[in-house]
Design a protein around this motif. Structure first.
Motif, PDB file in Angstrom:
ATOM      1  N   LEU A  75      16.596  60.444  32.630  1.00 23.16           N
ATOM      2  CA  LEU A  75      15.459  60.450  31.702  1.00 23.16           C
ATOM      3  C   LEU A  75      15.697  61.416  30.547  1.00 23.16           C
ATOM      4  CD1 LEU A  75      12.486  60.460  34.253  1.00 23.16           C
ATOM      5  CD2 LEU A  75      13.233  58.541  32.843  1.00 23.16           C
ATOM      6  N   ALA A  76      16.156  62.627  30.858  1.00 21.59           N
ATOM      7  CA  ALA A  76      16.370  63.630  29.807  1.00 21.59           C
ATOM      8  C   ALA A  76      17.410  63.141  28.807  1.00 21.59           C
ATOM      9  CB  ALA A  76      16.801  64.952  30.439  1.00 21.59           C
ATOM     10  N   ARG A  77      18.485  62.536  29.301  1.00 25.84           N
ATOM     11  CA  ARG A  77      19.547  62.071  28.407  1.00 25.84           C
ATOM     12  C   ARG A  77      19.110  60.865  27.584  1.00 25.84           C
ATOM     13  NH1 ARG A  77      24.042  62.720  33.228  1.00 25.84           N
ATOM     14  NH2 ARG A  77      23.996  65.014  33.246  1.00 25.84           N
ATOM     15  N   ALA A  78      18.060  60.181  28.060  1.00 26.89           N
ATOM     16  CA  ALA A  78      17.532  59.031  27.313  1.00 26.89           C
ATOM     17  C   ALA A  78      16.467  59.447  26.304  1.00 26.89           C
ATOM     18  CB  ALA A  78      16.956  58.006  28.281  1.00 26.89           C
ATOM     19  N   GLY A  79      16.196  60.732  26.198  1.00 27.52           N
ATOM     20  CA  GLY A  79      15.236  61.209  25.210  1.00 27.52           C
ATOM     21  C   GLY A  79      13.834  61.426  25.715  1.00 27.52           C
ATOM     22  N   VAL A  80      13.594  61.252  27.010  1.00 27.70           N
ATOM     23  CA  VAL A  80      12.280  61.554  27.569  1.00 27.70           C
ATOM     24  C   VAL A  80      12.120  63.072  27.607  1.00 27.70           C
ATOM     25  CG1 VAL A  80      10.833  61.417  29.641  1.00 27.70           C
ATOM     26  CG2 VAL A  80      12.216  59.449  28.948  1.00 27.70           C
ATOM     27  N   ALA A 124       2.651  57.614  24.507  1.00 28.62           N
ATOM     28  CA  ALA A 124       3.973  57.317  23.947  1.00 28.62           C
ATOM     29  C   ALA A 124       5.076  57.846  24.856  1.00 28.62           C
ATOM     30  CB  ALA A 124       4.095  57.922  22.554  1.00 28.62           C
ATOM     31  N   ALA A 125       4.896  59.055  25.405  1.00 23.03           N
ATOM     32  CA  ALA A 125       5.912  59.627  26.287  1.00 23.03           C
ATOM     33  C   ALA A 125       6.052  58.809  27.568  1.00 23.03           C
ATOM     34  CB  ALA A 125       5.555  61.074  26.618  1.00 23.03           C
ATOM     35  N   LEU A 126       4.924  58.350  28.115  1.00 24.27           N
ATOM     36  CA  LEU A 126       4.993  57.524  29.324  1.00 24.27           C
ATOM     37  C   LEU A 126       5.726  56.219  29.034  1.00 24.27           C
ATOM     38  CD1 LEU A 126       4.147  57.209  32.295  1.00 24.27           C
ATOM     39  CD2 LEU A 126       2.085  56.057  31.493  1.00 24.27           C
ATOM     40  N   ALA A 127       5.491  55.629  27.872  1.00 22.68           N
ATOM     41  CA  ALA A 127       6.194  54.395  27.502  1.00 22.68           C
ATOM     42  C   ALA A 127       7.703  54.625  27.462  1.00 22.68           C
ATOM     43  CB  ALA A 127       5.691  53.893  26.154  1.00 22.68           C
ATOM     44  N   ARG A 128       8.135  55.795  26.989  1.00 24.53           N
ATOM     45  CA  ARG A 128       9.573  56.098  26.957  1.00 24.53           C
ATOM     46  C   ARG A 128      10.156  56.171  28.365  1.00 24.53           C
ATOM     47  NH1 ARG A 128       7.539  59.611  22.842  1.00 24.53           N
ATOM     48  NH2 ARG A 128       8.042  58.750  20.779  1.00 24.53           N
ATOM     49  N   VAL A 129       9.372  56.703  29.303  1.00 24.95           N
ATOM     50  CA  VAL A 129       9.812  56.697  30.703  1.00 24.95           C
ATOM     51  C   VAL A 129      10.031  55.260  31.171  1.00 24.95           C
ATOM     52  CG1 VAL A 129       9.148  57.223  33.081  1.00 24.95           C
ATOM     53  CG2 VAL A 129       8.666  58.874  31.261  1.00 24.95           C
ATOM     54  N   HIS A 130       9.089  54.389  30.856  1.00 27.41           N
ATOM     55  CA  HIS A 130       9.151  53.004  31.325  1.00 27.41           C
ATOM     56  C   HIS A 130      10.292  52.212  30.694  1.00 27.41           C
ATOM     57  CE1 HIS A 130       4.606  53.103  32.527  1.00 27.41           C
ATOM     58  NE2 HIS A 130       5.365  53.861  33.288  1.00 27.41           N
ATOM     59  N   LEU A 131      10.800  52.672  29.570  1.00 25.57           N
ATOM     60  CA  LEU A 131      11.901  51.964  28.908  1.00 25.57           C
ATOM     61  C   LEU A 131      13.266  52.324  29.485  1.00 25.57           C
ATOM     62  CD1 LEU A 131      10.765  52.171  25.170  1.00 25.57           C
ATOM     63  CD2 LEU A 131      10.864  50.119  26.601  1.00 25.57           C
ATOM     64  N   VAL A 132      13.322  53.363  30.306  1.00 27.43           N
ATOM     65  CA  VAL A 132      14.603  53.814  30.859  1.00 27.43           C
ATOM     66  C   VAL A 132      14.971  52.972  32.080  1.00 27.43           C
ATOM     67  CG1 VAL A 132      15.832  55.753  31.909  1.00 27.43           C
ATOM     68  CG2 VAL A 132      14.261  56.152  29.997  1.00 27.43           C
ATOM     69  N   LYS A 133      16.211  52.519  32.110  1.00 20.55           N
ATOM     70  CA  LYS A 133      16.720  51.754  33.247  1.00 20.55           C
ATOM     71  C   LYS A 133      17.429  52.703  34.205  1.00 20.55           C
ATOM     72  CE  LYS A 133      15.486  47.983  31.117  1.00 20.55           C
ATOM     73  NZ  LYS A 133      14.254  47.262  31.531  1.00 20.55           N
ATOM     74  N   GLY A 244      -0.941  54.639  21.719  1.00 17.34           N
ATOM     75  CA  GLY A 244       0.300  55.401  21.728  1.00 17.34           C
ATOM     76  C   GLY A 244       1.353  54.747  22.592  1.00 17.34           C
ATOM     77  N   TYR A 245       0.946  54.266  23.742  1.00 18.14           N
ATOM     78  CA  TYR A 245       1.869  53.555  24.635  1.00 18.14           C
ATOM     79  C   TYR A 245       2.361  52.264  23.985  1.00 18.14           C
ATOM     80  CZ  TYR A 245       3.735  51.389  28.863  1.00 18.14           C
ATOM     81  OH  TYR A 245       4.560  50.799  29.788  1.00 18.14           O
ATOM     82  N   HIS A 246       1.422  51.487  23.471  1.00 18.41           N
ATOM     83  CA  HIS A 246       1.691  50.154  22.908  1.00 18.41           C
ATOM     84  C   HIS A 246       2.640  50.239  21.709  1.00 18.41           C
ATOM     85  CE1 HIS A 246       0.682  45.935  22.800  1.00 18.41           C
ATOM     86  NE2 HIS A 246       0.193  45.982  21.565  1.00 18.41           N
ATOM     87  N   ALA A 247       2.594  51.359  20.976  1.00 15.37           N
ATOM     88  CA  ALA A 247       3.452  51.521  19.805  1.00 15.37           C
ATOM     89  C   ALA A 247       4.911  51.722  20.189  1.00 15.37           C
ATOM     90  CB  ALA A 247       2.975  52.706  18.970  1.00 15.37           C
ATOM     91  N   VAL A 248       5.156  52.224  21.396  1.00 14.57           N
ATOM     92  CA  VAL A 248       6.530  52.473  21.859  1.00 14.57           C
ATOM     93  C   VAL A 248       7.032  51.338  22.742  1.00 14.57           C
ATOM     94  CG1 VAL A 248       7.990  54.035  23.236  1.00 14.57           C
ATOM     95  CG2 VAL A 248       6.228  54.967  21.708  1.00 14.57           C
ATOM     96  N   ARG A 249       6.196  50.894  23.662  1.00 20.52           N
ATOM     97  CA  ARG A 249       6.545  49.756  24.529  1.00 20.52           C
ATOM     98  C   ARG A 249       5.379  48.772  24.486  1.00 20.52           C
ATOM     99  NH1 ARG A 249       4.964  47.924  29.315  1.00 20.52           N
ATOM    100  NH2 ARG A 249       6.338  46.296  30.150  1.00 20.52           N
ATOM    101  N   ARG A 250       5.583  47.665  23.848  1.00 22.13           N
ATOM    102  CA  ARG A 250       4.492  46.719  23.633  1.00 22.13           C
ATOM    103  C   ARG A 250       4.054  46.091  24.951  1.00 22.13           C
ATOM    104  NH1 ARG A 250       2.240  45.048  19.235  1.00 22.13           N
ATOM    105  NH2 ARG A 250       1.102  43.095  19.134  1.00 22.13           N
TER     106      ARG A 250
END
Length: 315
Positions: A75-80, A124-133, A244-250
């Protein structure tokens, strides 16, 4: 780094020094951090005036702790915004895994201080978590069967009526859940005490102890309930978080349609664990530190459709 975790296992200075040496650190001071209910956390000061966050895992076995360390590094390396562990290796303390993290200075917001800009940033931060594989992550420890088992332990005369209500609704909403909803890594517990702020900006998401594979919409609605409810839902805070979430992960249309069910499941999950983790453990004659009935109050508003207009506005 602030923490909301409880001190369950003691750590003496000489023990901290032994652990520190195994990581190449010379420990001068150790301070126990209080609050919460799961792990034992400490602030460690080194000879070079460096602060380090030390966690003793109370419930996770070594394999689970290793999975969390690997997840946090990913997560940290992915920018979270979350601190990467100082090492992927674990030490042992009184038979329990121990990990070290960088200390992150920051404050925790009380509910009265939460503003729309805060909930927007958290969404927005939670959306970034959800985008990480991630390659490997266990299912949640709070699936339907796990919660039902917990409720069985709480069927005492004092809680029997509420336990029956929660148990019935768990089954009802689990049957309504859309099995095709997008899923992946979720935080599972992104409450106010798991987000640090510095200078008005979000500094870090912490405490991924409950992270697991799960439904993204569920994780989002847990976050909504954690940040946007005082005596009732503040719809301006809810709207900002969802935007905020929707703007990062629709959010997909099927996710928007499922937010009510996922919110109800979130309320029931925390009503259940607050009975077993707080109400049943409260000293005789004293109120529990955290009251499960506040999540039943959230559930009542969710079932009344209070959140529906906000969800529909994103469609």
């Amino acid at each position: 780094m602030a923490s909301a975790m409880a001190r369950l296992t003691p750590l003496e200075l000489e023990e901290a020094r032994r652990i520190g040496r195994s990581f190449g650190l010379e420990v001068r001071q150790v301070e126990a951090l209080s609050g919460g209910s799961v792990n034992s956390n400490f602030r460690v000061e080194t000879a070079s005036a460096q602060s380090v966050f030390l966690r003793v895992y109370e419930e996770q076995v070594e394999a689970g702790a290793r999975r969390e360390l690997a997840l946090l590094a990913t997560l940290a390396r992915a920018g979270v915004p979350t601190p990467e562990p100082l090492s992927q290796r674990l030490e042992q303390h009184r038979g329990k895994p121990v990990a070290l993290f960088p200390w992150i200075e920051g404050e925790i917001l009380c509910q009265a201080r939460v503003r729309p800009e805060h909930t927007r940033a958290v969404g927005a931060a939670l959306a970034r978590v959800h985008l990480v594989k991630v390659d490997e992550l266990a299912p949640s420890r709070f699936e339907l069967g796990d919660l039902q088992a917990r409720l069985e332990r709480a069927r005492t005369p004092e809680y029997a009526e509420d336990v029956e209500r929660i148990a019935e609704r768990l089954v009802r909403y689990a049957q309504k859940r859309d099995p095709s909803l997008p899923s992946g890594v979720i935080h599972g517990d992104l409450f106010r005490d798991n987000v640090l702020w510095r200078g008005g900006q979000l500094a870090a998401l912490i405490d991924f102890e409950s992270a697991s594979l799960g439904v993204f919409a569920f994780d989002l609605m847990v976050c909504v309930q954690a940040w946007c409810f005082g005596d009732r839902f503040d719809l301006e805070l809810v709207r900002s978080m969802l935007e905020g979430y929707h703007a990062v992960r629709r959010l997909e249309p099927r996710e928007l349609a499922a937010l009510g069910v996922e919110a109800a499941l979130g309320a029931l999950r925390f009503a259940t664990t607050r009975i077993t983790d707080y109400s049943l453990r409260a000293p005789p004659g004293q109120p529990p530190l955290r009251d499960y009935r506040r999540f039943l109050a959230r559930l009542a508003e969710i079932e009344a459709g209070v959140l529906e207009p906000v969800a529909l506005s994103l469609g």
